[in-house]
Structures are given as structure tokens and as C-alpha cells.
Design an enzyme around this catalytic site. Structure first.
Site, PDB file in Angstrom:
ATOM      1  N   ASP A 174       0.474   0.548 -13.067  1.00  0.00           N
ATOM      2  CA  ASP A 174      -0.322   0.388 -14.292  1.00  0.00           C
ATOM      3  C   ASP A 174      -0.372  -1.041 -14.826  1.00  0.00           C
ATOM      4  OD1 ASP A 174      -0.770   3.070 -14.274  1.00  0.00           O
ATOM      5  OD2 ASP A 174       0.823   3.568 -15.690  1.00  0.00           O
ATOM      6  N   GLY A 217      -3.585   5.170 -15.795  1.00  0.00           N
ATOM      7  CA  GLY A 217      -3.294   4.250 -16.883  1.00  0.00           C
ATOM      8  C   GLY A 217      -3.270   5.022 -18.180  1.00  0.00           C
ATOM      9  N   ARG A 575       8.154  -5.951  23.196  1.00  0.00           N
ATOM     10  CA  ARG A 575       6.910  -6.704  23.355  1.00  0.00           C
ATOM     11  C   ARG A 575       6.763  -7.708  22.226  1.00  0.00           C
ATOM     12  NH1 ARG A 575       1.688  -3.734  25.371  1.00  0.00           N
ATOM     13  NH2 ARG A 575       2.761  -4.119  27.322  1.00  0.00           N
TER      14      ARG A 575
END
Length: 793
Positions: A174, A217, A575
């Protein structure tokens, strides 16, 4: 090393080699609602803690785990935080805990910490979690006394653990915490919202629909406000700015005006805590019903819900979390008896430490102001970042009738110069609309200075830039042509169209162009007009600014690709991938991309390296393959060394790693330049462009004498850049000395300070200058009046 501090600072620099964590124990927990990027913070705390020689513990399931103890509190290892960076949410779990709220629960928690000798806590959560931590610290000595009386611990343990140090990091989507510009998770939540809005816009366009979107919010409208700015929404409802009585009519009128203006869709964004001026909730369904009843528009409601908390953290959140995590460990190492519990936060582009309770009190004051209907006060307390978002939104969203506009009789031209960068279009849209609001006539120049001298200049109106915010690339067209060779023709076009000011949006070429125009003022009166430049380049190589429009979007493209590559490497085991990034001679994308993707090594031009370094890096990877993390990621900036090319590095690693790991290489290329702009780039470009237009208006008024504009002082040819905490207008002539023109980079670059951070997190021993890291500051309340030259984003 290029970009190192000047010699005179040598003696004042403080390196953290002197800060040892030996004998200390640090515990990290995540509490409250989850947020993307929390894992990055946990990873940084664990690795930095281990790096300085401390023991680090995970506390699983937040405060509940601290109260329950047992297996919830486990020692962390270097490998245990591997592969966490790209995961959303929190891997160590978070829970709401009732028990910790009462004394008994906190006593159990204290006992569990003392048993393990943990006296340093790093709490990642919202204001509730941080307030709880502070209370715990205040009660600590009392809790120890109780444990001693009950015979649960002995005198020795009580003495050894007599002090509890706490550092907080704010993890909350928020962005509702005062004292920090951005909380961990906010940027990622905006990414989710904007992805959805972009997708909805295409379907709304097809059917001429109105969409009402509800975003999270409950008490803070940040997500709603910034996403409305970033997608050019028609209307936004946030708790801090309740609409005035009669808003229903004004909203419907605006929606129908926009439709009449050939706009095929409407977007309305509502924060879940939106209220009217009588504290009555405004719901998406109520808005839908209203639009259908008054206008008869086909209207749909979409509630985003928990989508906003999910998904991978954005590049911004990973870097923020990594910087904060390292800073938090430093703060714990430096804490003493009398330092208050602090929270590590971000102001502008700088990490700072603030007293935890000051921030919490201010955050609570916002809620109090809103309860008392003092909304202006609430917005002011939210901080400068929120205030600026709000004023920019107000500036851009309300189109005044022609009769209401001031008549300035000035003509302002906008153009893009250099390579395309995501966010350029949002900057043009913002400039055009603010310019029109200020009463100017706005002109668009196609194809940079090439289009300028060919006369490709036409007036651009309010409606022409609708829907531009979300478009990548450059809709005006952009070229690398410099004005130097065409000064006669450009001066002629300025005369023909009577252009009184220029806004140039672009990269290093734009900077060079401004210098050429400034120097040509002596010979051409036409160039004696206000000129402003906005830095827009993915390479972030323009002097006078820490950040450029487009760099954030590019970083996200790099990080997303690196995530996929790492996943492929994890599957095949043993790798190593060598990845080449763009950036010219500037190592910003490689370094910051490397930090956000968790790279093992990054090669850049600014930090020269030789064959011995390459050898050491291969050796480091060989050691890494013996652990459980059997993959490697190496980033290389395209121009870091003319002889150690990507092919050379690939072949060297392949040969030296034979039998231990195999290699693959990948050149990312132009995918780094394309794509829809990220929320950060949309927001940043919209705000700095609006600010630049206001500067142009002021400068035009100041330089209008005897019926014409005449501006030839150096402060009328400026670059608007972000420097640490503020937006600053700087004369380009003064920036010349700060620039290495051969390699097209600034001589000093702030992000080089992030290099040691990246190396530490990849297990390299390095020295880390902490003289810049946060001294404890205080939350500022009454602010001095802003000068013309600066303002925080």
C-alpha cells in the site's frame, strides 16, 4: 577504479571491515501482509549477516513462530536463501499473531530468543509489525527479569542478552508508511495493476465500454493514485481526497465529454477505502450503477484483489529490498544502548535511517487527520512524493474549457532525440497537456532534429496524446541526428513557426544537442529561447541525473530474461550463462540488472578487469558448483572491454570450467529497448515532464521583454535530473565538465556504490564504503518553501 571518490575524501571514508558481527546473532522475520520483494530483503540480511561473521536465524511464520519457538527458529545458511530473489510473497511465512499482542506471548518469545542468544531483530512488515517490535524492545529488560525470577534463564544469560536491537524494513504494497518514498512491494503491485489495466483497455476500446477498477489500499490511496497517473484514467477515488458534493454530476459530465472527444473507453479507478466527504464509502458497484443510470454507457466492474500481492517482484523492488537488507545489518552492527529502534527507508534515491516510532506516529497522524476530515493535512503528512503525485494528477486530469485557459501567446515545441526509450510518449503527453493548461500552443516535431530542419512540425492538441502513457518506443519518431550541421535550417524553422521554447526528450545525443544549441546562441538569435532537456535513455548515461526515463523498463526486461535463463540452468545443473547487455560504455544496466537478477559476476567498462580477474571469477564459480547451487550467471556490458568480448569470455569459461560446468551465451539485444513502459517510467516521465513545462512557463515570462522572448543566460538551457533526493534544473554548460564525451558517460556515477553490494551478495570478499550509509535522521514535518530548482519526486 573509475567513479571512485576524489582523493581528498580518502581519510573520511569509513569502511565496514571494522564492523564485525562475530559473536552476534541476528534473526529475521516477515510479519503482517506479504509483499513482493520481502524475500530479497531476507536474502540480503542473511548473506550480509553471514558475510560479517554473525549467526543468522530465520523466524518462520512471523511473530507466531517467535512465540511458538521450536523448529520455527532455524539457523540460516548462505545456500538456504538461494533462488529466493525472484519469488514473490515471503518464503519464511508470515502470520497475524494474537498471542504476541499480550504480555504472556511476548514473554515466551523472549525466552525463545534468549535460548539461542539472539539479541538483534530485523523485522520486515507494516506499521503494526514494527510497533509490536518496538514495544517488545521497550519491555525487554522487564521480560528478562521475569524469566530470571521464574528460573527459566540464569544470571549469565540475562547479562549476555541484556540489550535487544531492532531494525525495521517496511514491506507493504500500500505504500502507507510515512518516512519512506517507497515501501517494499509497492512497485510490484503497480506492475500487476498496470498489466491488468493495459489488458482491459484493449477490450474496452473494442466495445466502447467504461471500466470501474477497484485496487487495494484500505487507508491509503497511493496505488490508486499512481496507477491512475500511469494509465491516464478518467477519474480516481482515494481516501485522502474525497470528491466534493455533487461529484456524481461532474464525473458523468467528464466521462461524456471524453467520449465526445473520440475517446472510445473510460477507466475509473477506485481505492477500496474510497469515501465521500461525509465518510460514506464509494463502491465500484455504486459508480457502475450511476454511470449506467446517467449516461447509459456499457459499464463493467473489475476487482483486482489479491492479484496485486502476487507474482514476481519487479527489478525496483529487488534492488530496494537488497539495499535495505544490507543497510539493516549495518544499522544492527552499529546500534548501541541509546540508539532508538530504527527503520531503513528510501528518500529520493538514497537509503536513510529514521527512528521507528517517529515514522509510526506520523503514519498514525495521517489516519487521525482523515478521521477528523482534515484531508489537506493528511496529504501533507503522507509526504512529498504523495503530494507531488496528487498535484500532477490534478494538473493532467482536468481539461479546462478554452475560455478558462490563460492566453500566453507562446509556442512551445517538443521533440525526441536519440534512441527510443519506454516512457518518452508519457513525457510528451504530460508536456502537451500541461503546456495547453498553461495557455501555450504546443507543437510536435517528428523525427528529432532531422525532422526539425526538414520542417516536420505541427500543432498538437489535448486529444492527440490520449492513450499515449502506456505506449512503448517513440510515437513522434526519434533520430540520433545532432543539430550542429543544420543550424541555419533549424533557426529558419524556429522563425517560421515562431517557436519560443523547446523541450527535448532524449539521451546522450539530446545532451550534446542542447550544448550545440547553447553554443550557437552567439551566432543565431533564434536559439536565445528557453530550452529544457529530460533524460530518456535505457543506458542511464546522461550527466546530471541519477535516473533516466526508460532505464527501469529496460531493467525489468533484463531481469525477466535472466530469471528464465536461471530457471533453465537450474534444470540442467552445472551450467553457467554469459549474458550481454546494452548500455554503450555505461555499466548501469549490467550492474543494477546483475544485482536484481542475483548474478555472480558483472563486467563493466567503469571497473577495469584483466585476465587474473577472469581467472578468479572462474575459480569462484568452480567453488560454487560444489555447493547445492549448481548454476551461474555472468553479465557483461557490451563495451566493457574491446578484447575480452562476449565470445572470448564464453570460450574462456568453457575451457577453464571443462569437467566442472558447461557454458551458454545469450545476447539480449534490442528487446531491452522495447516493451510497454513500467509503472515507474510512466510515473517518473509524467512528473518530470510536468515540472519541466512549469519551468518553461516561468522562464518564458522572465525572458519576455520588449514584445519578444530573449533568453541567453546559461540557466535558460537546462537539464532536469534527479539528484539523490531532489529534482534539479542544471545548466547544460555546467554539466560539460562532469562528462566523459569519448565514452559518453558521466565522470562520476552513483550506482558504482552498488557494485560492492552485488559482490557481497555473490560471496566475494570486497571493501564496502559505508560513509554514505544512513546516519540516523529525523522525520521532517514542516518543510521549507521549495526553491525553483528542486523538488522531490
Amino acid at each position: 577504479m573509475a567513479g571512485a571518490a576524489a582523493p581528498k575524501r580518502q581519510d573520511t571514508r569509513k569502511f565496514f571491515e571494522n564492523l564485525s558481527g562475530a559473536g552476534k546473532s541476528i534473526a529475521v522475520l516477515t510479519s503482517g501482509g506479504d509483499a513482493q520483494g520481502m524475500n530479497g530483503a531476507v536474502r540480503a540480511v542473511v548473506r550480509m549477516g553471514i558475510y560479517v561473521g554473525a549467526k543468522v536465524y530465520f523466524i518462520h511464520e512471523g511473530y507466531q513462530g517467535m512465540v511458538d519457538g521450536g523448529d520455527n527458529i532455524k539457523e540460516a545458511t548462505w545456500e538456504s536463501v538461494s533462488s529466493m530473489l525472484q519469488v514473490g510473497g515471503t518464503v519464511i511465512g508470515s502470520a497475524r499473531c494474537k498471542e504476541f499482542r499480550n504480555h504472556e506471548g511476548r514473554l515466551k518469545a523472549a525466552h525463545n530468543l534468549v535460548q539461542r542468544g539472539i539479541t538483534n531483530l530485523c523485522v520486515i512488515g507494516g506499521d503494526g509489525s514494527l510497533t509490536g517490535a518496538n514495544l517488545f524492545r521497550e519491555e525487554w529488560s522487564g521480560l528478562l527479569d521475569e524469566l530470571l525470577q521464574q528460573g527459566l534463564i540464569d544470571e549469565e544469560a540475562s547479562r549476555r542478552n541484556s540489550e535487544l536491537h531492532i531494525v525495521g524494513m517496511v514491506g507493504s504494497i500500500d505504500n502507507d508508511f510515512c518516512g519512506t518514498d517507497m515501501t517494499i512491494g509497492t512497485d510490484s503491485a503497480l506492475h500487476r495493476i498496470i498489466e491488468v489495466v493495459d489488458a482491459i483497455m484493449t477490450t474496452a476500446q473494442s466495445h466502447q465500454r467504461t471500466f470501474v477498477l477497484e485496487v487495494m489500499g484500505r487507508h491509503c490511496g497511493y496505488l490508486a493514485l499512481v496507477s491512475a497517473l500511469a494509465c491516464g484514467a478518467d477519474w480516481v477515488f482515494i481516501p485522502e481526497m474525497p470528491p466534493e458534493d455533487g461529484w456524481e454530476d461532474s464525473m458523468c459530465q467528464k466521462l461524456s465529454e471524453n467520449r465526445a472527444d473520440k475517446k472510445r473507453l473510460n477507466i475509473i479507478i477506485v481505492a477500496e477505502g474510497a469515501i465521500d466527504s461525509h465518510n460514506k464509502a464509494i463502491t465500484p458497484d455504486y459508480i457502475k450503477e450511476l454511470v449506467v443510470r446517467c449516461l447509459g454507457f456499457d459499464t463493467r466492474v473489475t476487482i483486482l484483489g489479491h492479484v496485486q500481492r502476487g507474482g514476481t517482484p519487479s527489478a525496483f523492488d529487488r534492488i530496494l529490498a537488497s539495499r535495505m537488507g544490507v543497510e539493516a545489518v549495518l544499522a544492527l552492527l552499529e546500534a548501541s544502548t541509546n540508539t532508538p529502534a530504527c527503520v531503513v527507508s528510501l528518500v529520493g534515491n538514497q537509503a536513510v535511517r529514521l527512528p521507528l516510532m517517529e515514522c509510526v506516529q506520523m503514519t498514525q497522524e495521517v489516519q487521525k487527520a482523515m478521521d477528523e476530515k482534515k484531508f489537506e493535512e493528511a496529504v501533507r503528512l503522507r509526504g512529498r512524493s504523495f503530494e507531488n503525485n496528487l498535484s500532477t494528477y490534478r494538473l493532467l486530469s482536468h481539461r479546462k474549457a478554452d475560455s478558462e485557459l490563460p492566453n500566453s501567446s507562446f509556442n512551445v515545441a517538443v521533440l525526441n532525440v536519440g534512441a527510443p526509450a519506454a516512457g518518452m510518449n508519457a513525457a510528451v503527453r504530460s508536456a502537451v497537456r500541461v503546456g495547453i493548461t498553461e495557455g501555450h500552443k504546443m507543437f510536435a516535431v517528428s523525427d528529432g532534429f532531422e525532422g526539425f530542419y526538414k520542417g516536420q512540425i505541427k500543432e498538437i492538441k489535448w486529444g492527440d496524446v490520449g492513450g499515449w502513457t502506456g505506449q512503448g518506443g517513440s510515437l513522434l519518431g526519434t533520430k540520433r541526428t545532432l543539430p550542429g550541421k543544420h543550424l541555419d535550417k533549424i533557426a529558419e524553422q524556429i522563425r517560421i513557426h515562431n517557436i519560443n521554447a523547446l523541450l527535448v526528450i532524449g539521451g546522450f545525443e539530446a545532451f550534446e544537442s542542447l550544448l550545440q544549441l547553447y553554443e550557437a546562441r552567439a551566432d543565431y538569435e533564434e536559439f536565445c529561447i528557453p530550452v529544457c532537456m529530460l533524460p530518456a535513455t535505457i543506458s542511464n548515461n546522461v550527466p546530471g541525473t541519477d535516473l533516466s526515463i526508460g532505464a527501469d523498463t529496460s531493467l525489468n526486461a533484463i531481469v525477466e530474461t535472466c530469471d528464465r535463463i536461471k530457471q533453465s540452468a537450474s534444470g540442467t545443473k552445472r551450467r553457467v550463462f554469459i549474458i550481454e547487455t546494452m548500455g554503450g560504455y555505461c555499466g548501469y544496466l549490467a550492474t543494477v540488472g546483475g544485482l536484481a537478477a542475483g548474478a555472480d559476476t558483472v563486467y563493466i567498462y567503469e571497473e577495469p578487469f584483466d585476465i587474473r580477474d577472469l581467472q578468479a571469477n572462474v575459480e569462484h564459480l568452480t567453488q560454487k558448483m560444489k555447493t547445492s547451487i549448481q548454476r551461474g550467471l555472468v553479465l557483461r556490458n557490451e563495451n566493457c572491454n574491446e578484447n575480452f568480448t562476449t565470445d572470448f569470455v564464453y570460450q574462456l569459461y568453457t575451457e577453464e570450467g571443462r569437467g566442472v560446468f558447461d557454458c551458454r551465451k545469450n545476447i539480449l539485444g534490442h528487446m531491452q529497448q522495447g516493451g510497454a513502459p513500467s509503472p515507474f517510467d510512466r510515473n517518473f516521465s509524467t512528473k518530470i515532464s510536468a515540472k519541466a513545462m512549469q519551468w518553461i512557463t516561468r522562464t518564458l515570462k522572465d525572458s519576455f521583454k520588449g514584445g519578444r522572448v530573449f533568453a541567453n543566460s546559461e540557466d535558460t538551457a537546462c537539464l532536469l535530473g534527479m539528484r539523490r533526493r531532489a529534482l534539479v534544473f542544471q545548466p547544460v554548460s555546467q554539466l560539460r565538465d562532469e562528462t566523459d564525451f569519448v565514452h559518453r558517460i558521466p565522470k562520476e556515477q552513483w550506482w558504482l556504490k552498488l557494485r560492492p553490494l552485488m559482490k557481497i551478495l555473490a560471496k566475494y570478499k570486497t571493501s564496502y564504503d559505508v560513509s554514505d550509509s544512513g546516519q540516523l535522521e529525523h522525520v521532517t514535518r514542516v518543510r521549507p518553501k521549495e526553491s525553483n530548482t528542486s523538488a522531490t519526486i
